[in-house]
Design an enzyme around this catalytic site. Structure first.
Site, PDB file in Angstrom:
ATOM      1  N   ARG B 310       0.833  -1.202   0.000  1.00 70.24           N
ATOM      2  CA  ARG B 310       0.000   0.000   0.000  1.00 70.24           C
ATOM      3  C   ARG B 310       0.873   1.261   0.000  1.00 70.24           C
ATOM      4  O   ARG B 310       0.526   2.261  -0.632  1.00 70.24           O
ATOM      5  CB  ARG B 310      -0.976   0.004   1.178  1.00 70.24           C
ATOM      6  N   GLU B 722      -9.686   5.772   6.988  1.00 68.85           N
ATOM      7  CA  GLU B 722      -8.249   5.989   6.874  1.00 68.85           C
ATOM      8  C   GLU B 722      -7.836   7.288   6.177  1.00 68.85           C
ATOM      9  O   GLU B 722      -6.957   7.997   6.679  1.00 68.85           O
ATOM     10  CB  GLU B 722      -7.595   4.804   6.141  1.00 68.85           C
TER      11      GLU B 722
END
Lengths: 485, 782
Positions: B310, B722
């Site tokens: 990520r 997030e």
């Protein structure tokens, strides 16, 4: 002498006899409540007074005859400390019809809870603010909430809940039942309590004389005033404290005498010290306003901070700058000693085995003296100093340095004055060139340590800069806009 | 519909009254034992021998266990099986679990712990990324994603910068520390009440550890007191330890980690050391970027590779970089295994490019906001990421236009510059940073969810889904979704505690995808129920109107009624209809399922479509820095964030603000420090400082981007959780901007993340020293 402690909980007097109880005198109020089937709302987040999830409110008969409500971290309060007081938890805030308290309603309306774990603690801090605050502004709200950590919301909605609920008519079922509370509180006898179990002695005197007598016959007893430091030895180090002398209930040690000199009882909670000092001792106030949190200041004392003689004790440098004195008392009599002579090394003082710190005396401050306190910490609030400073300056008519005190914490094993730098500056003109020269002197004077709070280099640079900052804050020649924002 | 109203958190009233029940609050009978974990005091050592006999003799102690007492597999690695439940012959970090104690009181546990003797033979530990790089201590092979020709791109660039960036770790500091309560049932049954984001994995690991079928283990989660990724895999540990003790003693056992133990034992957000070289043109257009991301994985794999992935997928953030190579290397060190934390590598990836853009601006004497705008992904061109996914529904330009206006960025930039010109000791800084964050688990099969919806005869509805509630408001959103789909008031809907015996084989509540995935699964179950009910209601109506029957397709659920939209006079109240359905033998429970459509990628090459869509946001932050003590104040923050059509604006605003403040902690005061032996120094809130109420922006404006429905998601919403955390990079760079002002932006400050008061003060001190150097003064004179 009584062996029982009593306090008001859930509208009744609750009495504990440690001989038969599963609790001990050093059981914290948090542990007591977590074991109580009806009071699991109180949460443990850290067990060291840094997160406020365990905040409860203590009601106490104040000198003005009213019940005074103060938030405390229940993880730092031993059970005997609530003797004679009212213990209020989040479960007590709904009224008898089950209606939520104004602060609870506001927290829902503003979305002040997410995971909810810190919420009961915030609710109790808000409740204390609701009951006690003279004025509600952002500063008062921030002050009331600094001791409570929230990891979810980012605080904005909680601040809003405070403003929303506390600006309205501040009555509630707690204030409505104050007469009953007073009756219950008054039913608890005011006299010394000695709790002795096979493992432990815990003495809670009511008078100085009782305290001094006990100290004389138990010279190695652990003395506590607010307990915010000593409690950690129990909750975090699992230390067994076999003998404790708790001065939190000695009224004579919690009184303040204002005259030419200000005499502050050693067990006076810092919240009350702030009150009396706000007009007279601005530098002390500026330091105390970043000392711990509201919950901590409701318990912690100057006597305790001095007695523990930590090299990073927040109040010590500024006490030196004020030229404060400590009164030490024993059954044989009392003596006074300047704070700067009181501390002799790393957590060492001149206090003798049979002596107790009973007062801190602040001499009258000359109009010409300029006293400032500085604290450097990673987080501005509720943090321990990486280093700190208490400085005092007196200039003569030609802007020359007549008298200077530069006391630093966090730069050596004990709070220490930069005597070489002070000597260099004495007689010099209070101008930047001389300050910059003095900063180089200062650099040579200390050999600070590197630790979790900061490197030695950081401490050196910061200490130097504090001197420059002191100059910026005191020099008449500095245009205001360059110094202040 | 009523379900669309922005309702308060479904547990709000319980939170504020102390009536919300967390694991530690569950009433258990007096057979409860307290469990304790005994962990390694060494960062790396061989276990020569140990003796538990004395500990077992302590009165009140019911069990003292070592790895030898594990009936099943001694393993609790979530993906890669490289994490022992209890150490065998070697310890790999301080805090690694070695033994377990169960006793009637905590004091007895502590007494027993003190009587355990262990002989160690210490081994050399690796405690820094630098040392790990030097010794090539990799947890797995490096991965490279590559687009264009990086060497050529760099060579042909008019300007190049080559440097590295240190990014520190971050402790989750959920208010509720790790906790689990296990209650044994008959034979092999184990009932587990865990504060876990991933009940199915907790269930699996316990079953494997005990050597029993997964159908013997039930994991239930009512709510967590915060998690933030810290309970995605590492709640499993406490649960496994508790289950083992409960299994051994046949009694209920609870382990609640003491705060300091929690901080010492559990992993953190990965620290990174990133090395980069960037090439750019005269205007500040990035032409080529070569990055190596090195992360500290700790002593075991945990989720480190997915996190690195990520980071690699976010090293572009919102910027089009034609030639880009990113190499990800995860290193093995002798620290507790690092783990998921809100953002999951995204923050570390983005910090690199944001730092680069900031440096380009300084080198070109431009405002960094202009460089950002110049490099944003375009709508029709420059719109493909370095991993080949097209940036669809790009909101960057829309957001920046609105935010520059609402924040008065340009006027404030001037004001900041004026202020700095007049002040020697205080400096202000301003920065705007964007966020483009990919939504989906990058391990594509995880993008699935299940639900079980039950309607009882009184018309009340019980929703079970696989997601867990950690404060983010997922259950509130699911309650709303169910109410809206059934056309009833949210009061009729209760969301059950998450339970593995209701919905099996679920994914973690993570990757911001909780509402996206579970919302669709809930809807799917409700669609099935509505279809059954519609069939039967059409029959009911038709019996009353035989000449003109109702068609099931025309049956609508709205405003608490079920009606025939073609014959609006034919209607029945929802709560009246349900008992009728029961009488007429209609099944009133259904399972739902969802998998995210259209995603898939080659994760070894970094090519394809890993994300269902992107979430966008931007923040402008202004700070004041006291250059004499390194303290900073956040004066103002303006945030504009994209959540599509919000499922619940009140909850989403809370997520955005809370995320920003958590990010603010990461970039400023939160510093994780270890000593030279691998002991965590910042192991309590005394030394580890998360933001307090006084650290938030003095002025705080948060808004959700309006009128931007997200196609193909539950009620056109977008994930939130997030992405907002990374908005706080604007605070980090605003501080850097203020520091840089000390040297009038002519010298690049030495900067790292977090920007603690020490980093700030030492950067300023270096700038002042360098300003005094003759060649700098000469440049200034020019």
């Amino acid at each position: 002498m009584s062996q029982l402690i009593s306090f008001v909980l859930d509208g009744k007097v609750e009495t504990i006899d440690f001989h038969v109880s599963r609790f001990t005198p050093t059981t914290t109020v948090l542990q007591f409540l977590r074991n109580h089937p009806r009071h699991k709302g109180v949460k443990e987040g850290c067990a060291e007074g840094d997160c406020g999830a365990c905040t409860v409110v203590l009601g106490e008969l104040a000198p003005n005859g009213k019940v005074r409500y103060r938030a405390v971290d229940s993880c730092l309060v031993f059970l005997p400390m609530v003797h004679g007081k009212q213990l209020i938890t989040v479960e007590n805030l709904k009224d008898s019809n089950g209606t939520l308290h104004a602060v609870q309603k506001a927290m829902i309306e503003t979305d002040g809870s997410q995971c909810g774990y810190c919420t009961p603690g915030f609710i109790m801090s808000l409740f204390a603010l609701y009951r006690e605050a003279a004025t509600i502004d952002r500063a008062a709200i921030d002050d009331a909430l600094t001791g409570n950590l929230c990891r979810c919301t980012g605080y904005r909605p909680i601040v809003e809940a405070a403003a929303k609920s506390c600006s309205s008519n501040r009555t509630d079922h707690i204030s409505a039942s104050e007469a009953k509370t007073k009756r219950l509180l008054k039913s608890i006898p005011v006299k010394a309590v000695l709790m002795q179990t096979p493992m432990q002695s815990y003495y809670l005197p009511e008078t100085i004389q009782e305290a001094l007598d006990y100290k004389k016959s138990n010279p190695s007893t652990t003395v506590i005033t607010g307990g915010t430091d000593v409690a950690l030895r129990v909750t975090k180090q699992h230390e067994h404290l076999s003998n404790i002398l708790d001065l939190s209930h000695v009224d004579e040690l919690r009184t303040v005498r204002k005259g030419g000199e200000l005499q502050i009882g050693a067990s006076t909670p810092l919240t009350d010290v702030l009150d009396v000092a706000k007009d007279r001792l601005p530098a002390l106030c500026s330091m105390l306003s970043v000392f711990g949190s509201r919950q901590i200041r409701n318990c912690a004392t100057l006597g305790g901070n001095l007695g523990s003689a930590s090299p990073i004790g927040d109040s010590i440098p500024v006490l030196m700058a004020y030229d404060a004195r400590v009164v030490l008392q024993s059954t044989a009599g009392s003596r006074e000693i300047a704070v700067r002579e009181f501390i002799t090394g790393y957590r060492k003082t001149v206090c003798k085995e049979d002596e107790l710190i009973t007062q801190i005396i602040f001499p009258a401050v000359s109009d010409k003296a300029n006293i400032k306190a500085y604290k450097i910490s990673k987080r501005k609030d509720l943090d321990i100093s990486t280093l700190n400073g208490g400085f005092r300056l007196e200039l003569d008519d030609e802007q020359g340095v007549k008298d200077i005190v530069l006391a630093f914490g966090g730069m050596a094993a004990q709070v220490q004055r930069a005597s070489g730098t002070e000597a260099f500056l004495k007689g010099k003109e209070w101008i930047r060139e001389n300050i910059e020269e003095a900063m180089r002197h200062l650099d040579k004077e200390f050999s600070p340590l590197s630790d979790v709070r900061g490197s030695a280099t950081f401490r050196r640079v910061a200490a130097r800069n504090l001197l420059l900052k002191f100059w910026v804050d005191t020099a008449n020649s500095i245009p205001v806009e360059l110094a202040k924002v | 519909m009523k379900g669309d109203l922005p309702i308060a958190h479904e547990s709000g009233a319980k939170h504020v009254s102390g009536e919300a029940i967390y694991v530690d609050d569950i009433h258990v009978h007096d057979q409860l034992l307290i469990g304790r974990v005994v962990y390694s005091p060494h960062a790396h050592a061989r276990i020569v021998s140990f003796d538990l006999e004395k500990a077992k003799q302590v009165p009140g102690v019911h069990a003292v266990l070592s790895f030898k007492d594990i009936p099943g597999r001694n393993q609790m690695g979530p993906v890669v099986k490289d994490e022992l439940c209890l150490a065998e012959s070697e310890v790999l970090c301080v805090g690694q679990a070695m033994f377990l104690v169960a006793a009637e009181t905590e004091e007895q546990c502590i007494a027993a712990e003190r009587l355990i003797s262990v002989e160690y033979s210490p081994l050399e530990p690796i405690l820094t990324i630098e040392k790990a790089i030097e010794t090539n201590s990799l947890l797995g092979p490096p991965v490279t994603f590559h687009r264009g020709v990086v060497e050529k791109g760099l060579r042909s660039s008019p300007h190049r910068i080559k440097d590295s960036l240190h990014i520190g770790a971050q402790e989750h500091w959920y208010l509720e520390s790790q906790v689990c309560l296990c209650v044994p049932g008959e034979e092999n049954e184990m009932n587990v009440f865990s504060s876990t984001q991933h009940p199915s994995e907790t269930q699996s690991l316990i079953a494997e550890l005990l050597g029993v079928g997964k159908n013997e283990v039930v994991v239930e989660v009512r709510r967590m007191g915060g998690a933030f990724g810290g309970k995605e895999t590492q709640a499993n540990h406490t649960a496994c330890w508790t289950a083992l003790l409960s299994y051994a003693t046949h009694r209920p056992v609870k382990i609640r980690l003491f705060r300091d133990d929690d901080m010492k034992i559990t992993g953190k957000r990965h620290r990174f050391l990133s090395q980069y070289e960037v090439g750019f043109d005269e205007e500040g257009r990035v032409l080529a970027l070569d990055v190596v991301l090195n992360s500290d994985g700790g002593c075991a794999t945990d989720l480190s590779f997915a996190i690195m992935q990520r980071a690699m997928l976010h090293v572009d953030n919102a910027y089009y970089v034609p030639n880009l190579r990113v190499v990800g290397k995860v290193y093995k060190t002798n620290l507790p295994s690092n783990t998921a934390f809100r953002g999951f590598g995204g923050p570390q990836g983005m910090a690199v490019i944001e730092q680069i853009v900031d440096r380009i601006a300084r080198q070109l004497h431009r405002d960094s906001m202009e460089i950002r705008l110049l490099n944003f992904y375009g709508i029709d061109k420059n719109n493909v990421t370095h991993y080949g996914q097209t940036v669809e529904h790009n909101r960057l330009q829309t957001i920046v236009d609105q935010l520059l206006e609402s924040s008065q960025y340009k006027a404030r930039r001037k004001a900041v510059n004026n202020f700095n010109a007049r002040n020697e000791f205080f400096k202000k800084g301003l920065a705007l940073t964007p966020v483009k964050f990919g939504i989906s688990f990058t391990t594509s099969f995880l993008n699935q969810a299940g639900a079980l919806v039950l309607i009882y005869k009184d018309g009340t509805i019980l929703v079970n889904h696989g997601g867990t509630e950690m404060g983010q408001g997922l259950h509130t959103k699911m309650q709303q979704v169910a109410a809206a789909e059934f056309g009833v008031s949210p009061e009729l809907v209760k969301v059950n505690a998450t339970n593995t015996s209701k919905v099996p084989n679920t994914s973690a509540t993570a990757a911001s995808a909780g509402a996206d995935l579970n919302g669709m699964a809930v809807k799917n179950a409700i669609d099935i129920l509505k279809s059954r009910i519609a069939q039967e209601i059409a029959k009911v109506f038709s019996e009353q109107h035989q000449s003109n029957p109702s068609r099931p397709e025309a049956i609508e659920f709205t405003d608490g009624k079920i009606l025939d939209e073609e014959h609006p006079d034919r209607a029945i109240g929802f709560r009246e209809a349900i008992p009728l359905m029961n009488l007429r033998q209609v099944g009133l429970s259904a399972t739902g399922f969802y998998k995210t459509p259209g995603i898939g990628w080659d994760k070894d090459k970094g090519d394809g479509k890993p994300f269902h869509y992107f979430a966008f946001g931007m923040a402008v932050t202004e700070v004041l820095v006291d250059t004499l003590n390194g303290a900073h104040t956040v004066l103002r923050a303006d945030i504009l964030h994209d959540v599509g059509d919000s499922l619940n604006p009140r909850i989403d605003i809370g997520q955005v603000e809370g995320g920003y403040i958590q990010g603010l902690g990461w970039v400023t005061t939160e510093e994780v420090k270890w000593d030279g032996k691998g002991n965590l120094l910042s192991h309590s809130p005394d030394t580890y400082k998360i933001p307090s109420v006084q650290d938030i922006p003095k002025e705080f404006h948060t808004a959700l981007l309006q009128g931007v429905p997200n196609p193909d998601t539950i009620r056109r919403s977008k994930a939130v959780a997030e992405p907002p955390l990374m908005l706080a990079l604007s605070a980090w760079l605003a501080i850097k901007d203020a520091v840089s002002a000390v040297a009038d932006h002519r010298i690049e400050p030495e900067f790292s993340l977090p920007a603690t008061n020490e980093v700030i003060l030492l950067a300023i001190d270096t700038l002042r020293t360098r300003m005094a150097e003759p060649q700098i003064q000469k440049v200034a004179a020019k």
